[in-house]
Structures are given as C-alpha cells and as structure tokens.
Design an enzyme around this catalytic site. Structure first.
Site, PDB file in Angstrom:
ATOM      1  N   ARG A  35       0.828  -1.204   0.000  1.00  0.00           N
ATOM      2  CA  ARG A  35       0.000   0.000   0.000  1.00  0.00           C
ATOM      3  C   ARG A  35       0.868   1.263   0.000  1.00  0.00           C
ATOM      4  O   ARG A  35       0.481   2.283  -0.560  1.00  0.00           O
ATOM      5  CB  ARG A  35      -0.953  -0.024   1.190  1.00  0.00           C
ATOM      6  CG  ARG A  35      -2.002  -1.122   1.053  1.00  0.00           C
ATOM      7  CD  ARG A  35      -3.022  -1.051   2.160  1.00  0.00           C
ATOM      8  NE  ARG A  35      -4.112  -2.005   1.914  1.00  0.00           N
ATOM      9  CZ  ARG A  35      -4.161  -3.230   2.421  1.00  0.00           C
ATOM     10  NH1 ARG A  35      -3.210  -3.661   3.192  1.00  0.00           N
ATOM     11  NH2 ARG A  35      -5.173  -4.020   2.155  1.00  0.00           N
ATOM     12  N   ASP A  71     -10.460  -4.371   8.203  1.00  0.00           N
ATOM     13  CA  ASP A  71      -9.599  -5.413   8.795  1.00  0.00           C
ATOM     14  C   ASP A  71     -10.317  -6.049   9.988  1.00  0.00           C
ATOM     15  O   ASP A  71     -10.271  -7.267  10.176  1.00  0.00           O
ATOM     16  CB  ASP A  71      -8.276  -4.825   9.300  1.00  0.00           C
ATOM     17  CG  ASP A  71      -7.626  -3.889   8.302  1.00  0.00           C
ATOM     18  OD1 ASP A  71      -6.461  -4.086   7.956  1.00  0.00           O
ATOM     19  OD2 ASP A  71      -8.307  -2.930   7.865  1.00  0.00           O
ATOM     20  N   ARG A 117     -12.932  -8.444   8.838  1.00  0.00           N
ATOM     21  CA  ARG A 117     -12.314  -9.708   8.380  1.00  0.00           C
ATOM     22  C   ARG A 117     -11.910 -10.561   9.578  1.00  0.00           C
ATOM     23  O   ARG A 117     -12.083 -11.786   9.580  1.00  0.00           O
ATOM     24  CB  ARG A 117     -11.079  -9.404   7.514  1.00  0.00           C
ATOM     25  CG  ARG A 117     -11.449  -8.847   6.155  1.00  0.00           C
ATOM     26  CD  ARG A 117     -10.205  -8.475   5.345  1.00  0.00           C
ATOM     27  NE  ARG A 117     -10.581  -8.079   3.992  1.00  0.00           N
ATOM     28  CZ  ARG A 117     -10.000  -7.094   3.304  1.00  0.00           C
ATOM     29  NH1 ARG A 117      -9.005  -6.414   3.836  1.00  0.00           N
ATOM     30  NH2 ARG A 117     -10.399  -6.807   2.087  1.00  0.00           N
ATOM     31  N   HIS A 165      -3.880   0.391   8.527  1.00  0.00           N
ATOM     32  CA  HIS A 165      -4.666  -0.517   7.676  1.00  0.00           C
ATOM     33  C   HIS A 165      -3.681  -1.284   6.819  1.00  0.00           C
ATOM     34  O   HIS A 165      -2.888  -0.695   6.098  1.00  0.00           O
ATOM     35  CB  HIS A 165      -5.624   0.291   6.787  1.00  0.00           C
ATOM     36  CG  HIS A 165      -6.220  -0.510   5.664  1.00  0.00           C
ATOM     37  ND1 HIS A 165      -7.032  -1.600   5.870  1.00  0.00           N
ATOM     38  CD2 HIS A 165      -6.116  -0.369   4.322  1.00  0.00           C
ATOM     39  CE1 HIS A 165      -7.404  -2.100   4.711  1.00  0.00           C
ATOM     40  NE2 HIS A 165      -6.858  -1.377   3.746  1.00  0.00           N
TER      41      HIS A 165
HETATM   42  P1  6V0 Z   1     -10.439   1.439  -9.504  1.00  0.00           P
HETATM   43  O1  6V0 Z   1     -11.492   0.468  -9.884  1.00  0.00           O
HETATM   44  O2  6V0 Z   1      -9.249   1.617 -10.346  1.00  0.00           O
HETATM   45  O3  6V0 Z   1     -11.175   2.848  -9.270  1.00  0.00           O
HETATM   46  C1  6V0 Z   1     -10.512   4.052  -9.085  1.00  0.00           C
HETATM   47  C2  6V0 Z   1     -11.279   5.085  -9.840  1.00  0.00           C
HETATM   48  O4  6V0 Z   1     -10.703   6.378  -9.592  1.00  0.00           O
HETATM   49  C3  6V0 Z   1     -11.238   4.872 -11.366  1.00  0.00           C
HETATM   50  O5  6V0 Z   1     -12.552   4.737 -11.874  1.00  0.00           O
HETATM   51  C4  6V0 Z   1     -10.543   6.123 -11.888  1.00  0.00           C
HETATM   52  O6  6V0 Z   1     -11.037   6.547 -13.150  1.00  0.00           O
HETATM   53  C5  6V0 Z   1     -10.870   7.109 -10.784  1.00  0.00           C
HETATM   54  N1  6V0 Z   1     -10.026   8.301 -10.800  1.00  0.00           N
HETATM   55  C6  6V0 Z   1      -8.717   8.400 -11.101  1.00  0.00           C
HETATM   56  N2  6V0 Z   1      -8.336   9.675 -11.050  1.00  0.00           N
HETATM   57  C7  6V0 Z   1      -9.423  10.406 -10.721  1.00  0.00           C
HETATM   58  C8  6V0 Z   1      -9.660  11.795 -10.515  1.00  0.00           C
HETATM   59  N3  6V0 Z   1      -8.681  12.692 -10.628  1.00  0.00           N
HETATM   60  N4  6V0 Z   1     -10.919  12.178 -10.189  1.00  0.00           N
HETATM   61  C9  6V0 Z   1     -11.900  11.279 -10.073  1.00  0.00           C
HETATM   62  N5  6V0 Z   1     -11.721   9.964 -10.240  1.00  0.00           N
HETATM   63  C10 6V0 Z   1     -10.500   9.537 -10.563  1.00  0.00           C
HETATM   64  O7  6V0 Z   1      -9.881   1.096  -8.027  1.00  0.00           O
HETATM   65  P2  6V0 Z   1     -10.704   0.457  -6.827  1.00  0.00           P
HETATM   66  O8  6V0 Z   1     -12.061   1.030  -6.839  1.00  0.00           O
HETATM   67  O9  6V0 Z   1     -10.517  -1.005  -6.826  1.00  0.00           O
HETATM   68  O10 6V0 Z   1      -9.898   1.036  -5.566  1.00  0.00           O
HETATM   69  C11 6V0 Z   1      -9.944   2.409  -5.242  1.00  0.00           C
HETATM   70  C12 6V0 Z   1      -9.041   2.719  -4.049  1.00  0.00           C
HETATM   71  O11 6V0 Z   1      -9.576   2.145  -2.858  1.00  0.00           O
HETATM   72  C13 6V0 Z   1      -7.626   2.165  -4.182  1.00  0.00           C
HETATM   73  O12 6V0 Z   1      -6.710   3.132  -3.693  1.00  0.00           O
HETATM   74  C14 6V0 Z   1      -7.652   0.956  -3.268  1.00  0.00           C
HETATM   75  O13 6V0 Z   1      -6.376   0.579  -2.821  1.00  0.00           O
HETATM   76  C15 6V0 Z   1      -8.533   1.477  -2.167  1.00  0.00           C
HETATM   77  N6  6V0 Z   1      -9.093   0.471  -1.270  1.00  0.00           N
HETATM   78  C16 6V0 Z   1      -9.139   0.768   0.042  1.00  0.00           C
HETATM   79  C17 6V0 Z   1      -9.656  -0.125   0.972  1.00  0.00           C
HETATM   80  C18 6V0 Z   1      -9.666   0.232   2.430  1.00  0.00           C
HETATM   81  O14 6V0 Z   1      -9.982  -0.605   3.286  1.00  0.00           O
HETATM   82  N7  6V0 Z   1      -9.337   1.457   2.786  1.00  0.00           N
HETATM   83  C19 6V0 Z   1     -10.181  -1.348   0.531  1.00  0.00           C
HETATM   84  C20 6V0 Z   1     -10.195  -1.633  -0.798  1.00  0.00           C
HETATM   85  C21 6V0 Z   1      -9.620  -0.755  -1.792  1.00  0.00           C
END
Ligand code: 6V0
Length: 333
Positions: free
Chosen positions: A105, A165, A168, A192
């Site tokens: 991360r 976490d 889980r 996390h």
């Molecule tokens: P994803 O499916 O790639 O979604 C990310 C989205 O952000 C995409 O649709 C991009 O187009 C969009 N994006 C990128 N730049 C911009 C911008 N400037 N403005 C608006 N939107 C933008 O990723 P996913 O949804 O799987 O994960 C998103 C984030 O959540 C990641 O950083 C993960 O690591 C994090 N998570 C955090 C968790 C937690 O417990 N805190 C758990 C799961 C994932």
C-alpha cells in the site's frame, strides 16, 4: 398533469427535512460498491458520483438509475467536474491508482498524493461543512494528506482504516467459533494493512472474553497461532486481489456502515483512522493518522478511546506511527 394540485404546500421551512447529500469520488470497483450499498440502505437523498473517465461514469450512473423501481428514491447525479458535489454532507474519496497484485500500500502513496492535490481542495471549497471519509490507499497517510489539504478540523476527516480489517478478523473468528460475526467483538487497530495490530484482549462473544477459554481448550493457541490468525486477516486482502483483481463488496458494506453511523448520528464505536498523536506513547510532535476505536456521529469523530494495550501492542502501534510519520515528512505538505 396527472395529479390535480390539492393545496399550496404551506409546511414551514423549519419543518422541512434537510436533504442528505453524499458524494463518492472515484466510480471504480470500490466507489460503486459503496454507492450501491448506500442506495440499498437508504442512507442519502442524493448521491453525486465523480470520476475522471466520463463514459464509464455515465454508464455506472445510468445502470444504478435503472434500478430505481426497486429502491428508495435517491437522486443520482454524476460529473467529471467536482462542482457536482456542491453542498455535500459527506464526501467519500475512493479515487486513485489501484493496488496491483503484490504491490504494498505504501508504494501507492506518491501516485495518489498527486491526485489528492487536485481533488481535496476542490471538495473542501464546494462543501466547506462536509465530513471527508477517505478510502483510497494507503488510507492512513492519505487521510493525513486530506486533512492537511482540506484545512478541515480534525473531527471532520476520517479514514476507513481498520474498520474492514476488523470485520475480516471478526469473520475468521466467527467461522472458527461457529457463531454470527455480528456477535463477535474484536478490534484491529493501527495501520490498515500489513502492520495492523490485533487486540486479542478485545475479542469477546456476547460480552464474554474468549481468548482464555480458547487457550484452555486448544493447547495450540499460543502466541504463534494468534500471529498466524492476524496474518490471515492481512493476507485476505491480497488473496482477494490475486483471485478477482480487486476487493469491493466488503469495503462497500464496511464504508456504508460508517456512513450510517455518521449521518444518522449513531454514536457507534468503529476502528477508523483518526489523528493518533499522543495516544499510546506516539510522540506529541508526530502528526499521524492511525486506526483507534472512535465514537462516530453527525459531527464526525466525537471521541477516541484510550484503550488498554499490552506493551507489545503499543510498541507495534508506535512502530507503524513512526513509519507513517517518516513517509509523510517526504511529501512536503
Ligand atoms: P479502480 O477500480 O481503479 O477505481 C478508481 C477510480 O478512480 C477509477 O474509476 C478512476 O477513473 C478514478 N479516478 C482516477 N483519477 C481520478 C480523478 N482525478 N478524479 C476522479 N476519479 C479519478 O480502483 P478500486 O475502486 O478497486 O480502488 C480504489 C481505491 O480504494 C484504491 O486506492 C484501493 O487501494 C482502495 N481500497 C481501500 C480499501 C480500504 O480498506 N481502505 C479497501 C479496498 C480498496
């Protein structure tokens, strides 16, 4: 029209319920799972979705709108322009680069800080009274980044932290004990992810501490076994990512659960990322966000529990705090 007007609506403005608006920045797997759960749980009157990719964003919005006949009435809007979030009560940030299999991360940090410099000041400008809920990884340090970039008071910037976490952890324990996970109390705190700390003394079922009886019935429940359960919790994220490419459902439910506690002023205790300076011996001049059990309500973080930790647990927490603080110092905020 189809309905004849009955009378003018004379309800005094003071008796009208203020509509609740939630924004989700980043309409990826995680953002959409969160939006979907907020919809089905009827937590908002309006949801604004923001993403950088216009076609995908509009497709996601339409797909959800087409479920309107089966859902509570919620206005859905979307735009690539953050102005669409204006007047939000709560803004959830999931935008960012996704963790790729095997990537830690912390490796995501630099990529996502640049993104936050674009997103957070604009969010704060359009919704100066909002609560910010950060989900993008690495979540603890990005919550700190969002706090700095927003200029918001510390009670209004929260990271989803170890709420996931902990769920889980509760799931694994519930499977082992063959009880409902809702009846298992168990907290993971700290960072996390990889260095999260399982607080075994908090593990209880129906209010009864279970560690002692587990250790009496299974001679194998030694320190090593406990550490392997903690590692299983940590690895479960990597396992899901390696199997399906991302995680979405559990984070969706866990964030919607935080949204309910905040917007409905539930005063429930959740392990979420908060300013941890001064807790458990974390240096007074180190501004770091880490998960600790926090009381959540309409004002955001209403209080943080000063829980009893063993010296080893506190040492691990301070170690994470030190790493996070050192990393945050490289960001020049
Ligand atoms: P994803 O499916 O790639 O979604 C990310 C989205 O952000 C995409 O649709 C991009 O187009 C969009 N994006 C990128 N730049 C911009 C911008 N400037 N403005 C608006 N939107 C933008 O990723 P996913 O949804 O799987 O994960 C998103 C984030 O959540 C990641 O950083 C993960 O690591 C994090 N998570 C955090 C968790 C937690 O417990 N805190 C758990 C799961 C994932």
């Amino acid at each position: 029209g189809f309905f004849r007007p009955v009378a003018d609506d004379t309800t005094p403005t003071s008796h009208r319920r203020r509509l609740t608006k939630v924004s989700v920045i980043g309409a990826g797997n995680v953002g959409m799972a969160i939006a979907q759960t907020i919809l089905t749980r009827d937590l908002a009157d309006e949801i604004a979705l923001v993403d950088a990719v216009p076609d995908k964003l509009r497709g996601e919005m339409l797909d959800l709108q087409h479920a309107a006949a089966f859902l509570p009435r919620t206005r859905l809007v979307s735009d690539t322009d953050i102005a669409v979030t204006r007047g939000s009560d709560l803004a959830i940030v999931t935008a960012g680069a996704r963790q790729i299999p095997g990537e830690t991360r912390l490796n995501l940090l630099q990529r996502n800080v640049a993104l936050f410099r674009k997103i957070v000041p604009a969010l704060a400008e359009h919704s100066p009274d909002a609560i910010l809920l950060i989900v993008s990884n690495p979540v603890d340090i990005l919550t700190y980044v969002a706090w700095k970039l927003s200029g918001f008071p510390v009670n209004r910037v929260i990271g989803s932290g170890t709420n996931l976490d902990s769920s889980r952890f509760r799931f694994l324990l519930a499977e082992h004990l063959d009880v409902n996970a809702q009846d298992v109390q168990a907290y993971m705190v700290g960072e996390h992810g990889d260095s999260s700390v399982a607080i075994w003394s908090t593990v209880s079922v129906a209010g009864m501490p279970v560690l002692k009886s587990l250790q009496e019935s299974h001679s194998s429940f030694d320190e090593e076994a406990l550490e392997s359960i903690r590692r299983a919790v940590v690895n479960s994220a990597y396992e899901v990512i390696s199997l399906k490419g991302y995680t979405s459902w559990a984070i969706g439910y866990s964030v919607a659960n935080l949204v309910a506690s905040i917007l409905r002023d539930q005063r429930r205790i959740h392990p979420v990322s908060v300013l941890a300076t001064g807790f458990h011996g974390i240096a007074d001049d180190h501004e770091v966000f880490l998960s600790l059990p926090a009381r959540l309500g309409r004002g955001g973080v209403l209080g943080v529990a000063d829980m009893e930790l063993t010296e080893e647990e506190a040492r691990r927490l301070r170690q994470s705090a030190k790493t996070l603080w050192e990393n945050s110092q490289l960001l020049g905020l």
